[in-house]
Design an enzyme around this catalytic site. Structure first.
Site, PDB file in Angstrom:
ATOM      1  N   GLY A 242      15.162  16.226  48.877  1.00  0.00           N
ATOM      2  CA  GLY A 242      14.685  17.462  48.263  1.00  0.00           C
ATOM      3  C   GLY A 242      13.885  18.310  49.214  1.00  0.00           C
ATOM      4  O   GLY A 242      13.603  17.942  50.353  1.00  0.00           O
TER       5      GLY A 242
ATOM      6  N   ASP B 169      22.677  15.843  53.608  1.00  0.00           N
ATOM      7  CA  ASP B 169      21.734  16.802  53.039  1.00  0.00           C
ATOM      8  C   ASP B 169      21.508  18.001  53.946  1.00  0.00           C
ATOM      9  O   ASP B 169      20.799  18.935  53.571  1.00  0.00           O
ATOM     10  CB  ASP B 169      20.393  16.127  52.728  1.00  0.00           C
ATOM     11  N   ASN B 170      22.120  18.002  55.129  1.00  0.00           N
ATOM     12  CA  ASN B 170      21.973  19.120  56.053  1.00  0.00           C
ATOM     13  C   ASN B 170      23.240  19.958  56.192  1.00  0.00           C
ATOM     14  O   ASN B 170      23.317  20.815  57.070  1.00  0.00           O
ATOM     15  CB  ASN B 170      21.551  18.618  57.441  1.00  0.00           C
TER      16      ASN B 170
END
Length: 493
Positions: A84, A245-246
């Site tokens: 997050g 997540d990137n």
């Protein structure tokens, strides 16, 4: 600005609403007037007058609705669970001058529920690197987040040493990552259908015209990701931390940490000091993109009513390799000014081998071809060519001589473009300047002393990367000395 805050209307499990935590005494670092014009920010006197306070977290305009996104991800190939926005907030979403939705995302704005062990802050060095790199990639024509501006402050931040806290207003066409779907699959699977509709309607509305919109959307994400990574390879850009997540669902470069532009051509160069196995080296990026998508796609198996099956997901992933190869090979041929055909590709890969075997500078060597094709009109490139040849051993010089003879002969083939077109292609596909680590570090060192003139100079230089410029210095095109190690970059920011 034309606000269109859509994410805040989604299920509240997907985010946490909160204001930024102000920095102490924020001061201007640099402001991107081009992005301000694009967003319509420049048309609002209040936003223009108070941009430092806004990025410093001291003032939140009434139409901003700040929130921290929840997402998850695989980091270095391992499931990392909930992640997050640990140091960032999605402040607002707006339609730009092209009617394109853009996120305004404040990075370095303090603790959020997703900060884990972090402090929610960003330091000046990483902020400058991200600011300049987003600008550089955008001007190179590579889909990327950019930034409106950044500030520095008196807030002390401890990393390896005490550093000045900073903040950046990142602008991107989306901050929805592959990791958002991973989070939903693990923590709120009932939201998958609603969130998939949001992704399609917001970022891929053309897929609604398909017989099976979800499958069309998934395939479009696969193809955009493949093209983005091909663009990275063509420019010599190594992202350094390609965790799930990137990676954005829109195929735009996101999250600049230990990135690096290739200097002396070593495809196995590890540019992230935390990447002990070399997972995210330049040469591995295409395969890692495929791996990430292969992890991401099965989460949609729940949408069986949308025609999603194991076989249909395999069909969605299948275009990744041919899309990458076509985009990369076409681009590689353009970098030589040649048509996309087998003879051109043979020459291109032989040239890359010459660069790798002799650790020649990637950017300078491609640009130096202008000094071979049209030396009289391109004295700068002629000098690059002389420097390149001087670094070759006698044996390697003979390899170069043989290659250049065949290359010039290929240009004269009836199937090749005119000489003028070759020159144009060489000039428009091979930059003179990329953001070398030494350039960024020089600007950071000055900025840490309160001097931002070098940031401004590099910003101007990188705004026209394909043009030889009077404001350039030797540092802007100087590679490391031969056989000197290219230093990896820290993840700490």
């Amino acid at each position: 600005m034309r606000y269109q805050n859509t994410y805040v209307k989604l299920d509240t499990r997907l985010y946490h609403r909160q204001p930024p935590t102000p920095l102490e005494n924020p001061r201007a670092g640099h402001f991107n007037n081009q992005v301000a014009q694009q967003l319509g920010w420049a048309d609002d006197p209040d936003l223009m007058a108070r941009w430092v306070d806004i990025i410093g977290g001291q003032y939140v305009p009434t139409q901003f609705e700040p929130l921290a996104m929840a997402y998850a991800g695989h980091q270095f190939g391992q499931w990392a669970g909930q992640l997050g926005d640990g140091r960032g907030l999605l402040m607002a979403q707006v339609l730009d001058n092209n009617d394109q939705l853009q996120d305004l995302h404040l990075k370095g704005c303090g603790l959020t529920p997703y900060s884990r062990m972090g402090d929610g802050r960003a330091v000046l060095r990483s902020t400058i690197r991200e600011y300049l790199c987003g600008h550089a990639l955008t001007q190179l024509g590579i889909p990327s987040s950019n930034a409106l501006g950044f500030v520095v402050s008196d807030t002390p931040i401890r990393r390896e040493r005490m550093e000045a806290g900073a903040a950046l207003m990142r602008v991107a066409d989306s901050h929805v990552r592959l990791g958002h779907v991973e989070w939903i699959a693990s923590f709120a699977p009932d939201l998958l259908s609603e969130f998939t509709d949001y992704m399609i309607d917001t970022y891929y509305p053309e897929c609604r015209d398909s017989e099976k919109p979800v499958l069309a959307f998934l395939q479009a994400v696969v193809q955009r990701t493949a093209r983005m990574i091909a663009d990275w390879q063509l420019t010599g850009f190594a992202h350094g931390v390609m965790n799930t997540d990137n990676l954005s669902i829109t195929g735009s470069t996101l999250d600049f940490g230990p990135f690096g532009f290739m200097e002396r051509f070593d495809p196995a160069w590890i540019n992230n000091h935390s990447d002990h196995s070399g997972r995210y080296t330049y040469q591995n990026q295409p395969a890692i993109g495929h791996w990430n998508l292969n992890v991401w796609l099965p989460h949609f198996m729940r949408l069986t009513q949308e025609g999603v099956t194991r076989d249909s997901l395999a069909e969605c992933l299948a275009p990744y390799e041919p899309t990458f190869m076509q985009h990369y090979q076409q681009g590689l041929c353009r970098k030589l000014g040649l048509p996309h055909q087998s003879d051109s590709l043979t020459l291109a890969f032989e040239f890359l081998t010459l660069l790798e075997d002799n650790l020649l500078d990637y950017t300078n060597s491609f640009r130096a071809l202008l000094g071979l094709v049209a030396a009289d009109e391109h004295p700068y490139e002629q000098q690059l060519l002389k420097i390149m040849i001087a670094e070759l051993s006698d044996e390697a010089r003979q390899v170069w001589q043989d290659w250049s003879t065949r290359y010039l002969a290929q240009i004269q083939q009836p199937s090749s473009p005119t000489n003028d077109q070759v020159v144009t292609d060489l000039k428009t596909n091979n930059p003179v300047y990329v953001l070398r680590n030494s350039m960024a570090q020089h600007a950071i060192t000055a900025a840490e002393q309160g001097q931002f003139e070098e940031v401004a100079r590099l910003f101007e230089l990188l705004a026209s990367p394909y043009t030889v410029q009077d404001i350039a210095t030797d540092l802007d095109s100087r590679p490391p000395t031969p056989n000197a190690p290219q230093l990896p970059i820290s993840c700490s920011s």
